[in-house]
Design a protein around this motif. Structure first.
Motif, short mmCIF file in Angstrom:
data_model
loop_
_atom_site.label_atom_id
_atom_site.label_comp_id
_atom_site.label_asym_id
_atom_site.label_seq_id
_atom_site.Cartn_x
_atom_site.Cartn_y
_atom_site.Cartn_z
N LEU A 261 0.82 -1.21 0.00
CA LEU A 261 0.00 0.00 0.00
C LEU A 261 0.85 1.26 0.00
O LEU A 261 0.54 2.23 -0.70
CB LEU A 261 -0.93 0.01 1.22
N LEU B 42 1.98 1.89 -3.45
CA LEU B 42 0.87 2.34 -4.30
C LEU B 42 0.50 3.80 -4.02
O LEU B 42 0.09 4.53 -4.93
CB LEU B 42 -0.36 1.46 -4.06
N LYS C 264 -7.94 7.27 1.17
CA LYS C 264 -7.07 6.73 0.12
C LYS C 264 -6.51 5.36 0.50
O LYS C 264 -6.39 4.47 -0.34
CB LYS C 264 -5.93 7.70 -0.17
N SER D 214 -7.43 1.97 -1.63
CA SER D 214 -6.31 1.21 -2.21
C SER D 214 -6.27 -0.21 -1.66
O SER D 214 -6.03 -1.18 -2.39
CB SER D 214 -4.98 1.92 -1.93
#
Length: 302
Positions: A57, A60, A214, A218
């Motif tokens: 994560l 990302l 977010k 994700s």
């Protein structure tokens, strides 16, 4: 200072740097081994899942390589403060604990920081561990931090930690002799389907309130893709030196002294392969292990 002296100093610095790095990773291995013994009540290796998914994560979300590394190690060690806890504070969910059990449980972020801060290399990691139960709205612990006051790594680990606890924590000791083997991909996906769906639903409704939006979005995308990929895998018995990252262990493999090397349902990593090979060579585990893997391409079967 002549050129030979400079080159010798450069070699010395390089050797010292390598020694320091090796010592750092050995310390991580020792600490993660300690945590291993607190995870008897999970279907899978909790600390490895939190570590790997949190790092994924972080990448990302655009964090730099140093931050990703810190978050990965913090995920690996986030429950170090639980070492020595009584079983009732390990297998129960917080809302099920008696007051004295919850009091002990609530101390684990602070205990974790106290353990880690004694090593200079863990100062930033200790802060992430300390904050991994904080929530955006200030309802978390130990300091009721809000919003931007919470370390980004702690926000990431908080989401991954909640998911794995909700889906894979069990009240049964996985060493109790009960057969927990995965028969095939459908049995794995089926047994966790309802918990998976309800947990993602909870995270979705709480994003922007308890959890970073977010991070939640994700994470949901990542775990849904993971499950989709798993649907196409088959059960195979594979030599330990041919295990590849992404394969999922069908059975749990322990050493003769009770150390969990690979947990049923856990996704293989490069570290798993090293450990499996080492312990297979000493006869502690089989030379071939059951995994969920991609089916062999048709042109390779001929």
């Amino acid at each position: 200072m002549d050129r030979n002296t400079i080159q010798e100093l450069e070699r010395l610095v390089s050797r010292l740097s390598n020694d320091l790095a090796e010592n750092f990773f050995q310390t991580i291995q020792v600490l993660s081994t300690m945590i291993n013994f607190t995870e008897r009540f999970y279907e899978g290796a909790h600390f490895r899942f939190v570590s790997e998914k949190s790092a994924e994560l972080a990448r990302l979300l655009g964090l730099n390589s140093e931050q990703v590394f810190e978050i990965k190690i913090a995920g690996l060690l986030h429950d170090i403060g639980k070492v020595g806890f009584i079983d009732s504070a390990l297998h129960r969910f917080p809302h099920e604990m008696r007051p004295n059990e919850y009091k002990q449980y609530a101390l684990h972020p602070e205990l974790g920081r106290e353990i880690l801060k004694n090593h200079n290399g863990f100062s930033k990691i200790a802060d992430i561990v300390y904050q991994h139960h904080e929530k955006l709205d200030g309802s978390g612990f130990p300091n009721n931090l809000k919003g931007n006051n919470i370390h980004p790594g702690a926000l990431i680990i908080g989401v991954v930690d909640y998911y794995h606890n909700a889906v894979f924590k069990t009240k049964r000791d996985r060493n109790d002799g009960v057969d927990n083997r995965i028969v095939n991909t459908q049995s794995y996906l089926g047994t966790s389907k309802d918990k998976h769906a309800s947990t993602l639903s909870f995270l979705h409704t709480k994003k922007g309130i308890l959890y970073d939006k977010k991070v939640v979005d994700s994470f949901i995308a990542v775990v849904e893709m993971d499950r989709k990929k798993m649907g196409g895998k088959i059960v195979q018995r594979v030599p330990v030196n041919q295990i590849r990252p992404g394969m999922v262990f069908v059975e749990s493999y322990y050493t003769s002294f009770g150390l969990l090397i690979a947990a049923s349902g856990a996704e293989a990593t490069a570290d798993h392969v090293k450990a499996l090979v080492r312990f297979a060579e000493t006869g502690e585990i089989p030379h071939k292990v059951l995994v969920l893997a991609d089916p062999e391409p048709e042109n390779n079967k001929k």
